[in-house]
Design a protein around this motif. Structure first.
Motif, PDB file in Angstrom:
ATOM      1  N   TRP A 144      -6.560  15.877   4.746  1.00 41.60           N
ATOM      2  CA  TRP A 144      -6.277  17.080   3.863  1.00 41.60           C
ATOM      3  C   TRP A 144      -7.210  16.799   2.422  1.00 41.60           C
ATOM      4  N   GLN A 145      -7.170  17.856   1.731  1.00 40.59           N
ATOM      5  CA  GLN A 145      -8.148  17.979   0.886  1.00 40.59           C
ATOM      6  C   GLN A 145      -7.508  17.871  -0.537  1.00 40.59           C
ATOM      7  N   VAL A 146      -7.994  17.269  -2.127  1.00 40.80           N
ATOM      8  CA  VAL A 146      -7.213  17.948  -2.857  1.00 40.80           C
ATOM      9  C   VAL A 146      -7.988  18.020  -3.947  1.00 40.80           C
ATOM     10  N   SER A 147      -7.845  19.201  -5.100  1.00 34.26           N
ATOM     11  CA  SER A 147      -8.864  19.812  -5.776  1.00 34.26           C
ATOM     12  C   SER A 147      -7.618  20.108  -7.291  1.00 34.26           C
ATOM     13  N   GLY A 148      -8.971  20.032  -8.227  1.00 34.19           N
ATOM     14  CA  GLY A 148      -7.940  20.190  -9.662  1.00 34.19           C
ATOM     15  C   GLY A 148      -8.990  21.212 -10.728  1.00 34.19           C
ATOM     16  N   ASN A 149      -8.803  22.087 -11.463  1.00 44.90           N
ATOM     17  CA  ASN A 149      -9.539  21.772 -12.545  1.00 44.90           C
ATOM     18  C   ASN A 149      -8.779  22.300 -14.105  1.00 44.90           C
ATOM     19  N   ALA A 150      -9.840  21.967 -14.980  1.00 46.67           N
ATOM     20  CA  ALA A 150      -9.104  21.556 -16.137  1.00 46.67           C
ATOM     21  C   ALA A 150      -9.578  22.657 -17.142  1.00 46.67           C
TER      22      ALA A 150
END
Length: 284
Positions: A144-150
């Motif tokens: 699994w991979q997780v990502s985010g952007n703000a």
């Protein structure tokens, strides 16, 4: 120019074209009509400091942060109405004083930050933990991979406008700026706060001049002169949004993959509000 060049004498009615203070061509457009002058020249400048912080892929983590501090100033919002939330007119308030409209541009954002990152979780047959998992466990929990952007930026400029009293030329009138606005106890329902300076001056004397009560930050335009408030003297609420994702790639064949993905937009449910009403009410 066809602009009225001398002060009015009192509150002229729209159909009062016999007064010595009547506007040019009053018989055609009345005292409340406007002749517009389109200028081919204007002043604009932009200065910024930009910084980028990048973390190269290491131990499954990679990310980038971009920050910009900027300042944009102009004396013209643009003929095609590129106004943002500033309420600035595309025409000069006073064609004899174009720099009277000089102030923050409608697109002026002082602080802007955006960031993005991705992290490969250390679980699975090819990761730090779970190298001895069976196929079923690995398919469910591994890879699994997780990502985010703000995206975060400060508010756009707001012009404190007023009903047009000095019926000379202005398409949107400038208010009179007496003193700095002190913002205290700001809320969404009361964006400019509860300090007495946030209550505008709305009274006039016998000559049509706005009366300064000694506490108000702004007052309505008088009947015999232009307002002096700068374009973009106050600020609207800013914007904040954080998005998150989790995904995993399944290898079906040597040349085919299937990605399972979940995305949460505005994952933290942060409310970003529009511009408040920045027009001073009618005088009593």
């Amino acid at each position: 120019e066809n602009q009225w060049s001398s002060p009015a004498t009192g509150n002229l009615a729209a159909d009062d074209c016999t007064s010595p203070g009547a506007a040019p061509f009053c018989g055609i457009v009345s005292n409340q009509g406007n002749f517009y002058v389109t200028e081919s020249g204007a002043v604009a400048n932009y200065n910024a400091l930009q910084a980028t912080l990048h973390h190269q892929n290491a131990n499954g983590l990679e990310g980038t942060i971009n920050y910009t501090w900027a300042k944009s100033l102009t004396n013209n919002a643009g003929f095609y109405g590129v106004k943002g939330v500033s309420n600035s007119s595309s025409f000069y308030q006073n064609v004899y004083d174009p720099m009277g409209d000089y102030g923050p541009g409608s697109e002026d954002v002082r602080n802007s930050l955006n960031a993005t990152g991705i992290y490969a979780l250390p679980f699975g047959k090819t990761r730090r933990f779970g190298s001895n998992w069976n196929t079923l466990t690995d398919e469910v929990l591994g890879g699994w991979q997780v990502s985010g952007n703000a995206i975060l930026y400060s508010g756009f400029p707001i012009k404190i406008s007023t009903p047009i009293r000095y019926d000379v030329y202005a398409n949107t009138a400038h208010s009179i700026h007496y003193r700095p606005l002190r913002v205290q106890h700001r809320t969404v329902q009361n964006w400019f706060g509860t300090d007495p300076s946030a209550i505008p001056c709305l009274k006039y004397d016998a000559n049509g001049n706005t009366i300064d009560n000694g506490t108000c930050a702004y007052g309505t335009e008088s009947f015999n002169g232009f307002g002096n408030a700068q374009n973009g003297s106050e600020r609207a609420p800013g914007f904040r949004q954080i998005d998150l994702s989790a995904f995993k790639t399944f290898h079906i064949t040597e040349t085919h993959t299937l990605e399972l993905r979940g995305d949460a937009f505005n994952a933290l449910n942060i409310a970003s509000y529009g511009a408040p009403n920045a027009k001073i009410g009618r005088a009593s």
